[in-house]
Design a protein around this motif. Sequence first.
Motif, PDB file in Angstrom:
ATOM      1  N   GLN A 186     -12.857   3.574  16.666  1.00 48.73           N
ATOM      2  CA  GLN A 186     -12.195   5.076  16.824  1.00 48.73           C
ATOM      3  C   GLN A 186     -10.792   5.062  17.501  1.00 48.73           C
ATOM      4  N   ARG A 187     -10.645   4.081  18.470  1.00 47.18           N
ATOM      5  CA  ARG A 187      -9.309   4.229  19.138  1.00 47.18           C
ATOM      6  C   ARG A 187      -8.196   3.397  18.073  1.00 47.18           C
ATOM      7  N   ILE A 188      -8.590   2.455  17.286  1.00 43.39           N
ATOM      8  CA  ILE A 188      -7.957   1.779  16.524  1.00 43.39           C
ATOM      9  C   ILE A 188      -7.410   3.090  15.410  1.00 43.39           C
ATOM     10  N   THR A 189      -8.393   3.716  15.062  1.00 43.52           N
ATOM     11  CA  THR A 189      -8.266   4.743  14.141  1.00 43.52           C
ATOM     12  C   THR A 189      -7.239   5.885  14.660  1.00 43.52           C
ATOM     13  N   LEU A 190      -7.323   6.173  15.747  1.00 44.38           N
ATOM     14  CA  LEU A 190      -6.266   7.138  16.709  1.00 44.38           C
ATOM     15  C   LEU A 190      -4.822   6.469  16.382  1.00 44.38           C
ATOM     16  N   VAL A 191      -4.877   5.136  16.679  1.00 47.85           N
ATOM     17  CA  VAL A 191      -3.615   4.548  16.804  1.00 47.85           C
ATOM     18  C   VAL A 191      -2.810   4.376  15.096  1.00 47.85           C
ATOM     19  N   THR A 192      -3.667   4.321  14.369  1.00 48.18           N
ATOM     20  CA  THR A 192      -3.243   4.039  12.936  1.00 48.18           C
ATOM     21  C   THR A 192      -2.800   5.366  12.605  1.00 48.18           C
ATOM     22  N   ASP A 193      -3.531   6.376  12.794  1.00 47.93           N
ATOM     23  CA  ASP A 193      -3.254   7.775  12.515  1.00 47.93           C
ATOM     24  C   ASP A 193      -1.857   8.056  12.937  1.00 47.93           C
ATOM     25  N   GLU A 234      -9.443  -7.518  16.114  1.00 47.47           N
ATOM     26  CA  GLU A 234      -9.641  -6.700  15.132  1.00 47.47           C
ATOM     27  C   GLU A 234      -8.459  -6.562  14.029  1.00 47.47           C
ATOM     28  N   PHE A 235      -7.312  -7.018  14.927  1.00 45.13           N
ATOM     29  CA  PHE A 235      -5.933  -6.883  14.014  1.00 45.13           C
ATOM     30  C   PHE A 235      -6.039  -7.967  13.022  1.00 45.13           C
ATOM     31  N   ASP A 236      -6.724  -8.979  13.196  1.00 48.27           N
ATOM     32  CA  ASP A 236      -6.667 -10.174  12.283  1.00 48.27           C
ATOM     33  C   ASP A 236      -7.927  -9.986  11.463  1.00 48.27           C
ATOM     34  N   LYS A 237      -9.020  -9.390  12.078  1.00 44.40           N
ATOM     35  CA  LYS A 237     -10.144  -9.144  11.081  1.00 44.40           C
ATOM     36  C   LYS A 237     -10.296  -8.195  10.261  1.00 44.40           C
ATOM     37  N   TYR A 238      -9.424  -7.064  10.517  1.00 44.26           N
ATOM     38  CA  TYR A 238      -9.395  -5.905   9.436  1.00 44.26           C
ATOM     39  C   TYR A 238      -8.152  -5.917   8.999  1.00 44.26           C
ATOM     40  N   HIS A 239      -7.393  -7.002   9.007  1.00 46.56           N
ATOM     41  CA  HIS A 239      -5.915  -7.106   8.455  1.00 46.56           C
ATOM     42  C   HIS A 239      -5.197  -5.752   8.546  1.00 46.56           C
ATOM     43  N   LEU A 240      -5.094  -5.458  10.001  1.00 45.47           N
ATOM     44  CA  LEU A 240      -4.199  -4.291  10.241  1.00 45.47           C
ATOM     45  C   LEU A 240      -2.637  -4.641   9.980  1.00 45.47           C
ATOM     46  N   ASP A 241      -2.113  -5.798   9.760  1.00 52.84           N
ATOM     47  CA  ASP A 241      -0.784  -5.927   8.981  1.00 52.84           C
ATOM     48  C   ASP A 241      -0.442  -5.132   7.975  1.00 52.84           C
ATOM     49  N   GLU A 242      -1.673  -4.881   7.259  1.00 50.94           N
ATOM     50  CA  GLU A 242      -1.356  -3.894   5.960  1.00 50.94           C
ATOM     51  C   GLU A 242      -0.822  -2.615   6.507  1.00 50.94           C
ATOM     52  N   ILE A 243      -1.709  -2.078   7.239  1.00 48.60           N
ATOM     53  CA  ILE A 243      -1.284  -0.609   7.790  1.00 48.60           C
ATOM     54  C   ILE A 243       0.211  -0.911   8.389  1.00 48.60           C
ATOM     55  N   VAL A 244       0.603  -1.916   9.352  1.00 50.80           N
ATOM     56  CA  VAL A 244       2.260  -2.067   9.400  1.00 50.80           C
ATOM     57  C   VAL A 244       3.044  -2.113   8.402  1.00 50.80           C
ATOM     58  N   VAL A 245       2.711  -2.753   7.395  1.00 49.63           N
ATOM     59  CA  VAL A 245       3.880  -2.847   6.383  1.00 49.63           C
ATOM     60  C   VAL A 245       3.752  -1.351   5.657  1.00 49.63           C
ATOM     61  N   ALA A 246       2.585  -0.826   5.257  1.00 42.19           N
ATOM     62  CA  ALA A 246       2.526   0.428   4.676  1.00 42.19           C
ATOM     63  C   ALA A 246       3.376   1.514   5.445  1.00 42.19           C
ATOM     64  N   ALA A 247       3.273   1.321   6.813  1.00 43.30           N
ATOM     65  CA  ALA A 247       3.916   2.438   7.733  1.00 43.30           C
ATOM     66  C   ALA A 247       5.544   2.427   7.427  1.00 43.30           C
ATOM     67  N   ILE A 248       6.030   1.013   7.464  1.00 49.14           N
ATOM     68  CA  ILE A 248       7.563   0.817   7.414  1.00 49.14           C
ATOM     69  C   ILE A 248       7.944   0.964   6.126  1.00 49.14           C
TER      70      ILE A 248
END
Length: 505
Positions: A40-47, A81-95
């Motif tokens: 939930q906190r990750i979701t808040l940060v990604t939002d 979680e950054f590695d497990k859920y491939h959060l780098d996709e969110i980083v790239v999508a954001a920029i």
Amino acid sequence: LDGLAREAKALQERKSFIAQERIRLQNKAADEAELISRLQRITLVTDEIGTKSKELSSTYEANLDDLSPLFSKLLVEFPAEFDKYHLDEIVVAAILPIVRRVVAQWNPLRDPSGLVSTLRGWKQALKVNAADETSQVQKPMTPYESLLWNVWLPKVRTCINNEWSPEDPTPAVKFYETWAGFLPGFVRDNILDQLIIPKINRAIASWDPKHPTVSLQRLVFPWLPHLGLRVEDVLDDARRKLRSFLRHWAPADGVPEDFSMWRDVFEKSDWDAMLLKHVVPKLGLVLREEFRVNPRNQDMTPLAQVLPWSTLLRPSVFSQLLETEFFPKWLDVLHMWLVQPRVSFEEVAQWYSFWKATFPENVQNIPGVARGFTRGLQLVNTAIELGPDAPKKLKRPDYREELAAAAIGTSATNVSAPPKKTVPLRTQEVTFRSIVEEYAAEHNLLFIPTGRAHEKSRMPLFRVSNASGKGGILVYVQDDAVWAPAEGDEYRAITLEEMVLKVNK
């Protein structure tokens, strides 16, 4: 009683199991609750990242650095979680939308460091160079690699293809050096193989040795540290152009700018052979045809065209050039002066000192050059000893004849004694043979004329053998190569290293 005891024991074990299971389920529930909380906190940060990205996308002058705190929060608080859920996709999508707009206005040749300072702080978030480049298995591109390939590289390709000229390598070299650490291997390869090297090769191919607009090394040398295994392909073309340049070169043009830098990209034997073929004959012609020794009005121009080559030619070759073309003329004039009735030995001494000082110290120290000046000193001393009889009794030196006699004496001595690491002096034009003789001497081998000629080529045969003079091989020298027996009566060209190996078998 035994039955009751067993039943009591089973009941106790069941209670223990239920208690353990309760603890396990409670722990699992707690872990699940913690995971849900973290997600939930990750979701808040990604939002928050998404909101910030949209906000920046609508800003005319967006600053990617505004996203850095949010990316850092993801990495610091949720590393697993950054590695497990491939959060780098969110980083790239954001920029992505911001990078697309920044890149559209960016010129990599004028501002090579654009975006680099920001990406440097995001290397972990973007997983820059996280892939194993040594693996032979082809893997799909990471989000960051996809961003580079689809957004960044097209802009780079357009600028290099349309704006960059290999004659001015600095902008592209600076760009490549700035970005190389942020690029995956396949992107670097694409830039070199598809953009940089083709333009360099075309520039080398169109480079005109008669009317060069830039030096050949300016096209090639800045890229050598970056080409890796491709370097030989580029250098092969450059070497051919350099030889072509030297064919049209004249001593009056001086030593080409930064010419000594080419020594490191040639094999030693190839470098020597190239200079012997294209430079030494022209230097010899200048000394022979244009140089005159005239104490009253000395023109140093021809000699000044020759001396700068002393550091580029083998000492033995440069010495032979001077012994053949300079010292005979110099000694002739010295003799003419010494046989004058009222010669001033003080003026002769000054003249002698002037000429010796004309040569750099590295040239003065070459044995053959030192021998030439020593011969002049001997001539002066003999004239002083003869006194008034000098005009009649001072014999005119025939330096070429003296050198020939010394060469014969040296050859005779070498037959019975191990050769020293010196090259016998000869009076004929400097040729590739001098290199072969010196190379043989350096490896304690004799290189002796046989007095016979090869049946087909009619070239003089030489026996290359060890110090004993026994055995060895017969060779001849032609077209800047050593020819040795192959199968049957056939001769083939071999390298100097192969010649030594054949003799020492």
